[in-house]
Scaffold this motif. Structure first.
Motif, PDB file in Angstrom:
ATOM      1  N   TRP A 265       0.810  -1.217   0.000  1.00  0.00           N
ATOM      2  CA  TRP A 265       0.000   0.000   0.000  1.00  0.00           C
ATOM      3  C   TRP A 265       0.843   1.267   0.000  1.00  0.00           C
ATOM      4  CZ3 TRP A 265      -4.610   0.448  -1.728  1.00  0.00           C
ATOM      5  CH2 TRP A 265      -5.418  -0.692  -1.783  1.00  0.00           C
ATOM      6  N   LEU A 266       2.059   1.203   0.481  1.00  0.00           N
ATOM      7  CA  LEU A 266       2.957   2.345   0.340  1.00  0.00           C
ATOM      8  C   LEU A 266       3.239   2.614  -1.138  1.00  0.00           C
ATOM      9  CD1 LEU A 266       5.608   1.972   3.201  1.00  0.00           C
ATOM     10  CD2 LEU A 266       3.922   3.800   2.902  1.00  0.00           C
ATOM     11  N   VAL A 267       3.522   1.539  -1.884  1.00  0.00           N
ATOM     12  CA  VAL A 267       3.772   1.674  -3.319  1.00  0.00           C
ATOM     13  C   VAL A 267       2.520   2.185  -4.031  1.00  0.00           C
ATOM     14  CG1 VAL A 267       4.283   0.410  -5.448  1.00  0.00           C
ATOM     15  CG2 VAL A 267       5.590  -0.069  -3.369  1.00  0.00           C
ATOM     16  N   ALA A 268       1.362   1.616  -3.671  1.00  0.00           N
ATOM     17  CA  ALA A 268       0.110   2.023  -4.318  1.00  0.00           C
ATOM     18  C   ALA A 268      -0.211   3.487  -4.041  1.00  0.00           C
ATOM     19  CB  ALA A 268      -1.036   1.127  -3.840  1.00  0.00           C
ATOM     20  N   LEU A 269      -0.001   3.927  -2.807  1.00  0.00           N
ATOM     21  CA  LEU A 269      -0.314   5.314  -2.448  1.00  0.00           C
ATOM     22  C   LEU A 269       0.685   6.297  -3.063  1.00  0.00           C
ATOM     23  CD1 LEU A 269      -1.397   4.883   1.276  1.00  0.00           C
ATOM     24  CD2 LEU A 269      -2.854   5.308  -0.714  1.00  0.00           C
ATOM     25  N   VAL A 270       1.940   5.888  -3.153  1.00  0.00           N
ATOM     26  CA  VAL A 270       2.931   6.737  -3.832  1.00  0.00           C
ATOM     27  C   VAL A 270       2.567   6.884  -5.304  1.00  0.00           C
ATOM     28  CG1 VAL A 270       5.331   6.841  -4.624  1.00  0.00           C
ATOM     29  CG2 VAL A 270       4.832   6.315  -2.234  1.00  0.00           C
ATOM     30  N   ALA A 271       2.157   5.755  -5.925  1.00  0.00           N
ATOM     31  CA  ALA A 271       1.733   5.810  -7.326  1.00  0.00           C
ATOM     32  C   ALA A 271       0.498   6.691  -7.476  1.00  0.00           C
ATOM     33  CB  ALA A 271       1.445   4.399  -7.834  1.00  0.00           C
ATOM     34  N   PHE A 272      -0.448   6.560  -6.554  1.00  0.00           N
ATOM     35  CA  PHE A 272      -1.668   7.375  -6.582  1.00  0.00           C
ATOM     36  C   PHE A 272      -1.333   8.863  -6.507  1.00  0.00           C
ATOM     37  CE2 PHE A 272      -4.996   9.673  -4.316  1.00  0.00           C
ATOM     38  CZ  PHE A 272      -6.141   9.318  -5.017  1.00  0.00           C
ATOM     39  N   ALA A 273      -0.495   9.237  -5.523  1.00  0.00           N
ATOM     40  CA  ALA A 273      -0.130  10.645  -5.344  1.00  0.00           C
ATOM     41  C   ALA A 273       0.651  11.172  -6.540  1.00  0.00           C
ATOM     42  CB  ALA A 273       0.692  10.806  -4.063  1.00  0.00           C
ATOM     43  N   SER A 274       1.522  10.339  -7.097  1.00  0.00           N
ATOM     44  CA  SER A 274       2.321  10.764  -8.244  1.00  0.00           C
ATOM     45  C   SER A 274       1.447  11.017  -9.467  1.00  0.00           C
ATOM     46  CB  SER A 274       3.376   9.700  -8.575  1.00  0.00           C
ATOM     47  OG  SER A 274       4.260   9.512  -7.489  1.00  0.00           O
ATOM     48  N   ILE A 275       0.502  10.110  -9.709  1.00  0.00           N
ATOM     49  CA  ILE A 275      -0.388  10.268 -10.861  1.00  0.00           C
ATOM     50  C   ILE A 275      -1.243  11.517 -10.719  1.00  0.00           C
ATOM     51  CG2 ILE A 275      -2.381   9.258 -12.054  1.00  0.00           C
ATOM     52  CD1 ILE A 275      -1.141   6.491 -11.432  1.00  0.00           C
ATOM     53  N   VAL A 276      -1.802  11.721  -9.521  1.00  0.00           N
ATOM     54  CA  VAL A 276      -2.628  12.913  -9.284  1.00  0.00           C
ATOM     55  C   VAL A 276      -1.794  14.179  -9.445  1.00  0.00           C
ATOM     56  CG1 VAL A 276      -3.934  14.192  -7.551  1.00  0.00           C
ATOM     57  CG2 VAL A 276      -4.283  11.731  -7.815  1.00  0.00           C
ATOM     58  N   GLY A 277      -0.588  14.174  -8.876  1.00  0.00           N
ATOM     59  CA  GLY A 277       0.272  15.347  -8.967  1.00  0.00           C
ATOM     60  C   GLY A 277       0.671  15.668 -10.394  1.00  0.00           C
ATOM     61  N   ILE A 278       1.041  14.648 -11.147  1.00  0.00           N
ATOM     62  CA  ILE A 278       1.423  14.860 -12.550  1.00  0.00           C
ATOM     63  C   ILE A 278       0.232  15.367 -13.360  1.00  0.00           C
ATOM     64  CG2 ILE A 278       2.131  13.676 -14.667  1.00  0.00           C
ATOM     65  CD1 ILE A 278       3.875  11.866 -12.860  1.00  0.00           C
ATOM     66  N   ALA A 279      -0.947  14.781 -13.109  1.00  0.00           N
ATOM     67  CA  ALA A 279      -2.145  15.204 -13.841  1.00  0.00           C
ATOM     68  C   ALA A 279      -2.473  16.669 -13.560  1.00  0.00           C
ATOM     69  CB  ALA A 279      -3.327  14.312 -13.461  1.00  0.00           C
ATOM     70  N   VAL A 280      -2.318  17.071 -12.303  1.00  0.00           N
ATOM     71  CA  VAL A 280      -2.592  18.473 -11.939  1.00  0.00           C
ATOM     72  C   VAL A 280      -1.602  19.404 -12.628  1.00  0.00           C
ATOM     73  CG1 VAL A 280      -2.560  20.146 -10.050  1.00  0.00           C
ATOM     74  CG2 VAL A 280      -3.703  17.941  -9.757  1.00  0.00           C
ATOM     75  N   LEU A 281      -0.310  19.039 -12.619  1.00  0.00           N
ATOM     76  CA  LEU A 281       0.711  19.879 -13.240  1.00  0.00           C
ATOM     77  C   LEU A 281       0.484  20.010 -14.749  1.00  0.00           C
ATOM     78  CD1 LEU A 281       3.946  18.712 -11.373  1.00  0.00           C
ATOM     79  CD2 LEU A 281       2.749  20.894 -11.128  1.00  0.00           C
ATOM     80  N   ILE A 282       0.146  18.898 -15.392  1.00  0.00           N
ATOM     81  CA  ILE A 282      -0.094  18.940 -16.836  1.00  0.00           C
ATOM     82  C   ILE A 282      -1.335  19.771 -17.146  1.00  0.00           C
ATOM     83  CG2 ILE A 282      -0.705  17.542 -18.850  1.00  0.00           C
ATOM     84  CD1 ILE A 282       1.018  15.301 -17.707  1.00  0.00           C
ATOM     85  N   ALA A 283      -2.369  19.593 -16.329  1.00  0.00           N
ATOM     86  CA  ALA A 283      -3.615  20.327 -16.561  1.00  0.00           C
ATOM     87  C   ALA A 283      -3.412  21.832 -16.440  1.00  0.00           C
ATOM     88  CB  ALA A 283      -4.683  19.851 -15.585  1.00  0.00           C
TER      89      ALA A 283
END
Length: 199
Positions: free
Chosen positions: A51-69
């Protein structure tokens, strides 16, 4: 004409363990004199890692999506948000699947055999079982800061000539559980009844 050798009788305590094992493990076909000695437990640390890996992936995807948007044209922002949302959900789904796979694996030692399941994916697994008398080597590996700090390790059993290997990772309290398994293997090798009982 030779007479058939009668099956050895179980003591009342062993018989009670046999009945309990049959009830608790319906997926195992027990011999009349067989009972579970130890159902090796795994450390929750494995699930924490997942779940550490899953949550890091979750936060990274959300963060990248926000930056691109933020730097994209307005007509693409909705598509980026949808893609980010799907990716984030995918990371959580991956964590749930990995947790199921982790929990579905087992390593059960009876007074006669070892039953092991290695679950690779939701619909992919490998079942193994071997007579304990064929086990030649038992080993325990616990190396590194985290395994020592959180007290987990890997138990490995191998048959003569390493024809088959049984390995179970993230074993909780590995030294304690390994000692029980080692004593069972030794007892079978010496043709002595095991004094241990399942946890």
């Amino acid at each position: 004409m030779s007479m058939a050798t009668p099956s050895p009788e179980l003591s009342p305590r062993d018989q009670a363990d046999h009945v309990r094992s049959v009830h608790d493990y319906p997926f195992i076909k027990f011999e009349p004199t067989e009972f579970v000695v130890i159902d090796v437990t795994r450390s929750i640390t494995g699930i924490v890692y997942i779940w550490l890996v899953a949550l890091v992936a979750f936060a990274s995807i959300v963060g990248i999506a926000v930056l691109i948007a933020q730097t994209s044209p307005d007509d693409l922002k909705d598509n980026i948000a949808i893609a980010g949302f799907i990716g984030a959900l995918g990371s959580l789904a991956g964590g749930a699947i990995a947790t199921y796979v982790f929990r579905s694996s087992y390593f059960i030692v009876t007074n006669e055999r070892i039953f092991a399941r290695a679950q690779y994916a939701p619909f992919s697994y490998r079942d193994q079982n071997i007579e304990i008398e064929h086990i030649e080597d038992c080993s325990l590996r616990q190396g590194g800061v985290l395994p020592t700090l959180f007290n987990y390790g890997t138990i490995r059993l191998s048959t003569v000539g390493d024809e088959h290997t049984y390995q179970f990772t993230f074993v909780n309290r590995p030294k304690e559980q390994f000692d029980v398994i080692n004593e069972v293997v030794h007892a079978v090798d010496e043709d002595e009844p095991t004094k241990y009982r399942r946890n």
